[in-house]
Every structure is written in structure tokens, then in C-alpha cells.
Write a protein that holds these residues in place. Structure first.
Motif, PDB file in Angstrom:
ATOM      1  N   LYS A  79       0.827  -1.210   0.000  1.00  0.00           N
ATOM      2  CA  LYS A  79       0.000   0.000   0.000  1.00  0.00           C
ATOM      3  C   LYS A  79       0.865   1.265   0.000  1.00  0.00           C
ATOM      4  N   VAL A  80       1.819   1.358   0.928  1.00  0.00           N
ATOM      5  CA  VAL A  80       2.603   2.601   1.038  1.00  0.00           C
ATOM      6  C   VAL A  80       3.530   2.820  -0.153  1.00  0.00           C
ATOM      7  N   LEU A  81       3.900   1.732  -0.846  1.00  0.00           N
ATOM      8  CA  LEU A  81       4.784   1.866  -2.013  1.00  0.00           C
ATOM      9  C   LEU A  81       4.028   1.781  -3.334  1.00  0.00           C
ATOM     10  N   SER A  82       2.714   1.686  -3.268  1.00  0.00           N
ATOM     11  CA  SER A  82       1.879   1.568  -4.475  1.00  0.00           C
ATOM     12  C   SER A  82       2.365   0.453  -5.397  1.00  0.00           C
ATOM     13  N   ILE A  83       2.646  -0.700  -4.795  1.00  0.00           N
ATOM     14  CA  ILE A  83       3.070  -1.861  -5.580  1.00  0.00           C
ATOM     15  C   ILE A  83       1.822  -2.498  -6.183  1.00  0.00           C
ATOM     16  N   PRO A  84       1.803  -2.691  -7.495  1.00  0.00           N
ATOM     17  CA  PRO A  84       0.619  -3.287  -8.132  1.00  0.00           C
ATOM     18  C   PRO A  84       0.267  -4.648  -7.532  1.00  0.00           C
ATOM     19  N   GLU A  85      -1.015  -4.958  -7.518  1.00  0.00           N
ATOM     20  CA  GLU A  85      -1.520  -6.176  -6.890  1.00  0.00           C
ATOM     21  C   GLU A  85      -0.899  -7.450  -7.464  1.00  0.00           C
ATOM     22  N   ALA A  86      -0.532  -7.435  -8.733  1.00  0.00           N
ATOM     23  CA  ALA A  86       0.051  -8.625  -9.364  1.00  0.00           C
ATOM     24  C   ALA A  86       1.452  -8.935  -8.842  1.00  0.00           C
ATOM     25  N   TYR A  87       2.083  -7.987  -8.165  1.00  0.00           N
ATOM     26  CA  TYR A  87       3.436  -8.183  -7.643  1.00  0.00           C
ATOM     27  C   TYR A  87       3.372  -8.497  -6.148  1.00  0.00           C
ATOM     28  N   LYS A  88       3.751  -9.706  -5.808  1.00  0.00           N
ATOM     29  CA  LYS A  88       3.708 -10.163  -4.417  1.00  0.00           C
ATOM     30  C   LYS A  88       5.072  -9.951  -3.762  1.00  0.00           C
ATOM     31  N   PRO A  89       5.170  -9.069  -2.749  1.00  0.00           N
ATOM     32  CA  PRO A  89       6.458  -8.866  -2.059  1.00  0.00           C
ATOM     33  C   PRO A  89       6.921 -10.156  -1.367  1.00  0.00           C
ATOM     34  N   LEU A  90       8.159 -10.554  -1.650  1.00  0.00           N
ATOM     35  CA  LEU A  90       8.737 -11.755  -1.049  1.00  0.00           C
ATOM     36  C   LEU A  90       9.735 -11.409   0.052  1.00  0.00           C
ATOM     37  N   TYR A  91      10.632 -10.486  -0.241  1.00  0.00           N
ATOM     38  CA  TYR A  91      11.689 -10.094   0.689  1.00  0.00           C
ATOM     39  C   TYR A  91      11.929  -8.601   0.577  1.00  0.00           C
ATOM     40  N   VAL A  92      12.454  -8.035   1.655  1.00  0.00           N
ATOM     41  CA  VAL A  92      12.941  -6.661   1.646  1.00  0.00           C
ATOM     42  C   VAL A  92      14.424  -6.730   1.944  1.00  0.00           C
ATOM     43  N   LEU A  93      15.230  -6.162   1.066  1.00  0.00           N
ATOM     44  CA  LEU A  93      16.670  -6.101   1.283  1.00  0.00           C
ATOM     45  C   LEU A  93      17.016  -4.685   1.727  1.00  0.00           C
ATOM     46  N   ALA A  94      17.446  -4.548   2.984  1.00  0.00           N
ATOM     47  CA  ALA A  94      17.872  -3.255   3.526  1.00  0.00           C
ATOM     48  C   ALA A  94      19.359  -3.094   3.220  1.00  0.00           C
ATOM     49  N   LEU A  95      19.733  -1.951   2.667  1.00  0.00           N
ATOM     50  CA  LEU A  95      21.120  -1.728   2.249  1.00  0.00           C
ATOM     51  C   LEU A  95      21.687  -0.431   2.813  1.00  0.00           C
ATOM     52  N   GLY A  96      22.987  -0.436   3.051  1.00  0.00           N
ATOM     53  CA  GLY A  96      23.665   0.773   3.494  1.00  0.00           C
ATOM     54  C   GLY A  96      25.138   0.509   3.714  1.00  0.00           C
ATOM     55  N   TYR A  97      25.833   1.558   4.095  1.00  0.00           N
ATOM     56  CA  TYR A  97      27.246   1.431   4.455  1.00  0.00           C
ATOM     57  C   TYR A  97      27.291   1.075   5.939  1.00  0.00           C
ATOM     58  N   PRO A  98      27.958  -0.016   6.307  1.00  0.00           N
ATOM     59  CA  PRO A  98      27.863  -0.525   7.677  1.00  0.00           C
ATOM     60  C   PRO A  98      28.406   0.423   8.738  1.00  0.00           C
ATOM     61  N   ALA A  99      27.735   0.391   9.889  1.00  0.00           N
ATOM     62  CA  ALA A  99      28.174   1.126  11.070  1.00  0.00           C
ATOM     63  C   ALA A  99      28.359   0.138  12.224  1.00  0.00           C
ATOM     64  N   GLU A 100      28.707  -1.094  11.875  1.00  0.00           N
ATOM     65  CA  GLU A 100      28.956  -2.127  12.877  1.00  0.00           C
ATOM     66  C   GLU A 100      29.898  -3.170  12.282  1.00  0.00           C
ATOM     67  N   GLU A 101      30.512  -3.917  13.167  1.00  0.00           N
ATOM     68  CA  GLU A 101      31.326  -5.061  12.755  1.00  0.00           C
ATOM     69  C   GLU A 101      30.477  -6.311  12.865  1.00  0.00           C
ATOM     70  N   VAL A 102      30.599  -7.183  11.877  1.00  0.00           N
ATOM     71  CA  VAL A 102      29.938  -8.484  11.934  1.00  0.00           C
ATOM     72  C   VAL A 102      31.036  -9.528  11.791  1.00  0.00           C
ATOM     73  N   LEU A 103      31.163 -10.370  12.807  1.00  0.00           N
ATOM     74  CA  LEU A 103      32.265 -11.327  12.871  1.00  0.00           C
ATOM     75  C   LEU A 103      31.742 -12.756  12.949  1.00  0.00           C
ATOM     76  N   ILE A 104      32.424 -13.655  12.267  1.00  0.00           N
ATOM     77  CA  ILE A 104      32.065 -15.072  12.300  1.00  0.00           C
ATOM     78  C   ILE A 104      32.913 -15.778  13.350  1.00  0.00           C
ATOM     79  N   THR A 105      32.258 -16.643  14.129  1.00  0.00           N
ATOM     80  CA  THR A 105      32.976 -17.531  15.041  1.00  0.00           C
ATOM     81  C   THR A 105      32.513 -18.953  14.742  1.00  0.00           C
ATOM     82  N   ASP A 106      33.269 -19.918  15.208  1.00  0.00           N
ATOM     83  CA  ASP A 106      32.880 -21.316  15.046  1.00  0.00           C
ATOM     84  C   ASP A 106      32.130 -21.778  16.288  1.00  0.00           C
ATOM     85  N   THR A 107      31.119 -22.626  16.072  1.00  0.00           N
ATOM     86  CA  THR A 107      30.450 -23.248  17.215  1.00  0.00           C
ATOM     87  C   THR A 107      31.386 -24.324  17.757  1.00  0.00           C
TER      88      THR A 107
END
Length: 195
Positions: free
Chosen positions: A136-164
Motif C-alpha cells: 500500500k505505502v509503495l503503491s506496488i501493483p496487486e500482481a506483484y507479491k512482495p517476497l523479501y525486503v533487502l535493507a542496504l547501506g554502508y555498515p556502522a557495525e562489525e559483523v564477525l564469524i565464530t565457530d560453534t
């Protein structure tokens, strides 16, 4: 690019949820990221996915409250003002073409996020959102079903991988450490190869 470089690109392609909101992403860059999806494999070669670009400040403000940000951060409502995404890409299924995109959605989102990370842009793929209100707020036509929203930007945090610890029931929930870094536990290779 050799295998080692590609492996590092994959490792750097994490889910980021806090951004430097003062840094914009222009429409040309967003369009170029979407263009990457044209080269992805597509089930039956239908190419049924479309994207709604959201980079205007008013639209971003309308989209933000419709999103759920991090299931494991139950006491966090999402990024604060100043840490919000510079843009969103809303991935939609064109239902006039098919009712099922097979695995196209994941392939295309990975292509976009990998391409973005080569530019220093990161994001988070969001599945939990109010699709009716978003359309509704983006006026997306009814035939288009939103599946995902990808939020994008330049990071302001560190994301680190560790092993279990390698056990089958290891704690895989992401968390923030004392420094505020986002820590993502990953199962070791020995846990993901079936013997």
C-alpha cells in the motif's frame, strides 16, 4: 578473482543491521545491483522477479516500521535514527508469470548482496514484514507479491564469524558482544558434510 578471494567475498557477505545513515546510495548504483539479477539462473527461465527501489527519505520512513529486524535480538526494535538503511530493494514475484519462483529469490538476493559488498555496501535480507501495508505505502501493483525486503547501506557495525563447538545442538544464535560487535556462530565443515 581466484578461489581464496571469492571465499573472502563470501565470508564478508554478512547480515548487517546498523548503517551510517548519512551515506546515501544513488539510484544508478541500486539499478546496477538489480541488473546483476538478469544474469542469474532462473527456474524454467521465467525470470519472474521484479524489484521496487526505495531510496527516497519519505518512502524509507514509511517502510522502516513495517519491518522486523532481528529475531534473536528480542529486546531490539531495529536500528536507531542515524543507523537506518540508505535504501531498500523490495523483491516481488510477478504473479502474472508464475505462482512459484522456485529458487530464483535466493539466487538473486545473493547476487545483489555479493555485488553490493564489492562496493562496501552491506545489508540484511528481511522476510518478516507487513506485506499488505508495504504494498500500500509503495503503491506496488496487486500482481506483484512482495517476497523479501533487502535493507542496504554502508555498515556502522562489525559483523564477525565464530565457530560453534561442533556439537549437533550447538548454540547458533547470533548476538552482540560487550564491544557491540555482531557475532555470528557458524557450524564447522565437519558438521555440514554428511558422512
Amino acid at each position: 578473482m581466484d578461489f581464496k578471494e571469492f571465499r573472502e567475498l563470501i565470508r564478508s557477505n554478512r547480515s548487517y543491521r546498523r548503517f551510517d545513515e548519512s551515506r546515501r546510495i544513488n539510484i544508478k548504483t541500486l539499478s546496477e545491483l538489480i541488473e546483476l539479477t538478469r544474469y542469474c539462473a532462473s527456474g524454467r527461465n521465467l525470470q519472474p522477479l521484479k524489484y521496487r527501489i526505495v531510496e527516497d527519505a519519505d518512502e524509507r520512513d514509511k517502510v522502516y516500521p513495517l519491518l522486523k529486524w532481528a529475531g534473536y535480538f528480542s529486546d531490539w526494535d531495529g536500528p536507531a535514527v542515524g543507523e537506518r538503511p540508505a535504501a531498500y530493494l523490495v523483491q516481488c514475484l510477478d504473479t502474472t508469470l508464475t505462482a512459484n519462483c522456485l529458487c530464483d529469490d535466493g539466487l538473486q538476493l545473493e547476487a545483489i548482496t555479493l555485488g553490493a559488498s564489492t562496493l562496501g555496501i552491506h545489508g540484511v535480507i528481511i522476510k518478516s514484514f507487513n506485506a499488505v501495508e508495504l504494498s500500500k505505502v509503495l503503491s506496488i501493483p496487486e500482481a506483484y507479491k512482495p517476497l523479501y525486503v533487502l535493507a542496504l547501506g554502508y555498515p556502522a557495525e562489525e559483523v564477525l564469524i565464530t565457530d560453534t563447538d561442533g556439537s549437533h545442538d550447538a548454540d547458533i544464535r547470533y548476538y552482540r558482544d560487550e564491544a557491540g560487535d555482531h557475532i555470528v556462530p557458524k557450524r564447522p565443515l565437519s558438521e555440514i558434510i554428511i558422512k
